[in-house]
Design an enzyme around this catalytic site. Sequence first.
Site, short mmCIF file in Angstrom:
data_model
loop_
_atom_site.label_atom_id
_atom_site.label_comp_id
_atom_site.label_asym_id
_atom_site.label_seq_id
_atom_site.Cartn_x
_atom_site.Cartn_y
_atom_site.Cartn_z
N LYS A 13 0.84 -1.21 0.00
CA LYS A 13 0.00 0.00 0.00
C LYS A 13 0.88 1.26 0.00
O LYS A 13 0.68 2.17 -0.79
CB LYS A 13 -0.93 0.02 1.23
CG LYS A 13 -1.84 -1.19 1.35
CD LYS A 13 -2.77 -1.10 2.55
CE LYS A 13 -2.07 -1.07 3.90
NZ LYS A 13 -1.36 -2.33 4.25
N ARG A 85 -9.97 0.65 8.39
CA ARG A 85 -9.57 -0.69 8.80
C ARG A 85 -10.66 -1.40 9.58
O ARG A 85 -10.46 -2.56 9.99
CB ARG A 85 -8.33 -0.59 9.70
CG ARG A 85 -7.02 -0.56 8.93
CD ARG A 85 -5.91 -0.23 9.91
NE ARG A 85 -4.77 -1.08 9.74
CZ ARG A 85 -3.63 -0.66 9.19
NH1 ARG A 85 -3.49 0.56 8.76
NH2 ARG A 85 -2.62 -1.48 9.11
N ARG A 124 11.85 -5.05 5.22
CA ARG A 124 11.61 -3.64 4.88
C ARG A 124 12.49 -2.69 5.70
O ARG A 124 12.74 -2.90 6.88
CB ARG A 124 10.14 -3.32 5.19
CG ARG A 124 9.84 -1.85 5.15
CD ARG A 124 8.39 -1.54 5.25
NE ARG A 124 7.73 -2.17 6.36
CZ ARG A 124 6.41 -2.22 6.48
NH1 ARG A 124 5.64 -1.69 5.54
NH2 ARG A 124 5.86 -2.80 7.50
N ARG A 158 11.08 -0.52 11.26
CA ARG A 158 9.97 -0.29 12.18
C ARG A 158 9.97 -1.30 13.32
O ARG A 158 10.23 -2.46 13.12
CB ARG A 158 8.64 -0.39 11.41
CG ARG A 158 8.25 0.91 10.78
CD ARG A 158 7.12 0.79 9.81
NE ARG A 158 5.97 0.02 10.27
CZ ARG A 158 4.87 -0.14 9.54
NH1 ARG A 158 4.78 0.44 8.35
NH2 ARG A 158 3.86 -0.85 9.99
N ARG A 169 -0.39 -8.67 13.55
CA ARG A 169 -0.98 -7.70 12.60
C ARG A 169 -1.78 -8.42 11.51
O ARG A 169 -2.84 -7.96 11.10
CB ARG A 169 0.13 -6.82 11.98
CG ARG A 169 0.67 -5.78 12.95
CD ARG A 169 2.01 -5.20 12.53
NE ARG A 169 1.98 -4.58 11.23
CZ ARG A 169 3.08 -4.30 10.51
NH1 ARG A 169 4.27 -4.61 10.98
NH2 ARG A 169 2.96 -3.72 9.34
P1 AP5 Z 1 4.82 -1.58 1.91
O1 AP5 Z 1 4.49 -0.78 0.71
O2 AP5 Z 1 5.53 -0.90 3.03
O3 AP5 Z 1 3.51 -2.32 2.43
P2 AP5 Z 1 2.25 -1.75 3.21
O4 AP5 Z 1 1.05 -2.43 2.65
O5 AP5 Z 1 2.25 -0.26 3.22
O6 AP5 Z 1 2.57 -2.36 4.63
P3 AP5 Z 1 2.52 -1.75 6.09
O7 AP5 Z 1 3.23 -2.75 6.96
O8 AP5 Z 1 3.02 -0.35 6.16
O9 AP5 Z 1 1.02 -1.78 6.35
P4 AP5 Z 1 0.30 -1.81 7.67
O10 AP5 Z 1 -1.05 -1.60 7.16
O11 AP5 Z 1 0.49 -2.96 8.57
O12 AP5 Z 1 1.04 -0.66 8.50
P5 AP5 Z 1 0.60 0.81 8.88
O13 AP5 Z 1 1.82 1.64 8.96
O14 AP5 Z 1 -0.52 1.27 8.01
O15 AP5 Z 1 5.65 -2.85 1.42
C1 AP5 Z 1 6.25 -3.73 2.37
C2 AP5 Z 1 7.65 -4.13 1.84
O16 AP5 Z 1 7.51 -4.94 0.67
C3 AP5 Z 1 8.51 -2.93 1.43
O17 AP5 Z 1 9.83 -3.19 1.81
C4 AP5 Z 1 8.39 -2.86 -0.10
O18 AP5 Z 1 9.56 -2.36 -0.71
C5 AP5 Z 1 8.13 -4.32 -0.46
N1 AP5 Z 1 7.19 -4.44 -1.58
C6 AP5 Z 1 6.07 -3.71 -1.78
N2 AP5 Z 1 5.42 -4.15 -2.89
C7 AP5 Z 1 6.16 -5.18 -3.36
C8 AP5 Z 1 6.02 -6.06 -4.49
N3 AP5 Z 1 4.98 -5.94 -5.34
N4 AP5 Z 1 6.95 -7.02 -4.69
C9 AP5 Z 1 8.01 -7.14 -3.83
N5 AP5 Z 1 8.20 -6.34 -2.75
C10 AP5 Z 1 7.28 -5.38 -2.52
O19 AP5 Z 1 -0.01 0.60 10.34
C11 AP5 Z 1 0.81 0.33 11.46
C12 AP5 Z 1 -0.03 0.30 12.71
O20 AP5 Z 1 -0.67 1.58 12.91
C13 AP5 Z 1 -1.18 -0.70 12.73
O21 AP5 Z 1 -0.74 -2.00 13.11
C14 AP5 Z 1 -2.11 -0.05 13.76
O22 AP5 Z 1 -1.64 -0.28 15.08
C15 AP5 Z 1 -1.97 1.42 13.46
N6 AP5 Z 1 -2.96 1.90 12.47
C16 AP5 Z 1 -2.70 2.40 11.24
N7 AP5 Z 1 -3.84 2.74 10.61
C17 AP5 Z 1 -4.85 2.44 11.46
C18 AP5 Z 1 -6.26 2.54 11.37
N8 AP5 Z 1 -6.87 3.01 10.27
N9 AP5 Z 1 -6.99 2.14 12.43
C19 AP5 Z 1 -6.41 1.68 13.56
N10 AP5 Z 1 -5.06 1.54 13.70
C20 AP5 Z 1 -4.28 1.92 12.66
#
Ligand code: AP5
Length: 225
Positions: A13, A85, A124, A158, A169
């Site tokens: 994402k 979410r 990552r 992270r 997660r």
């Molecule tokens: P990346 O693009 O970083 O993936 P992502 O989907 O953004 O993953 P996240 O781990 O950031 O998502 P998340 O939803 O768990 O975390 P968030 O920060 O939102 O890609 C991952 C890796 O793979 C990278 O190294 C990239 O280079 C590689 N990659 C990408 N695409 C690829 C491909 N096609 N092929 C190969 N490699 C690839 O949330 C963190 C925390 O915040 C949550 O756990 C929660 O506690 C809180 N939070 C956030 N939003 C909310 C909400 N709306 N409600 C409640 N709590 C929330």
Amino acid sequence: MNLILFGPPGAGKGTQAELLQKRYALAKLSTGDMLRSAPAALAGLVKGYMQKGELVPDDVIIAIIKARIDEKDCAKGFILDGFPRTKAQAEALEGMLHAEGKHLDYVIELAVDDKKLVERITGRFSCAKCGAGYHDIFKQPRKLGICDECAATEFTRREDDKVETVAKRLEVYHRQTAPILDYYRAQAGQGALAYIHVNGMLPIEEVTGVIDAALQAEKKIAENG
Ligand code: AP5
């Protein structure tokens, strides 16, 4: 154009949001990033949830998004990465947009197997200065040790990317977040909303290509604003 990038942790994402933001001149609203860079009082409140891999309370994140969507740079359109979410968040978003005479144009689902997600998340890292995202195997900086975007040489990982937290997660995603896909699938085609399913297992550039092609086909967009 307003769109949601939807998918489990590590689905890509954030990676795709960065690319789409540049290409279509949209505001990028990444709730994980917002929470990680929150002011001290809020950071203290949400840190425990994030470290355990749990969702922060709906009222906290809804208030953050509501304030952010009202900012000027969102007027031309925005990409939501990590929100909504829960069903409560999805309904709150609908209410916010409706109140401002706006609507969602696309929900883009990035589908990736759990096993692949663990590999992606644990490899990552990101630039400590500008936040640009990289991966040990799949996306190294063009010059090893130097950020492509800002030439900084410091990188970070992270805290919640440890294997045990990733498992939590993923469990939270399947239990609390994935079910709201049905909410959007049911709405797609009835109004302005288009639902786009993308094979997120493909390499990064191919995923971008598939998304671009789908957006172009829908013809709701103007490239670079
Ligand atoms: P990346 O693009 O970083 O993936 P992502 O989907 O953004 O993953 P996240 O781990 O950031 O998502 P998340 O939803 O768990 O975390 P968030 O920060 O939102 O890609 C991952 C890796 O793979 C990278 O190294 C990239 O280079 C590689 N990659 C990408 N695409 C690829 C491909 N096609 N092929 C190969 N490699 C690839 O949330 C963190 C925390 O915040 C949550 O756990 C929660 O506690 C809180 N939070 C956030 N939003 C909310 C909400 N709306 N409600 C409640 N709590 C929330």
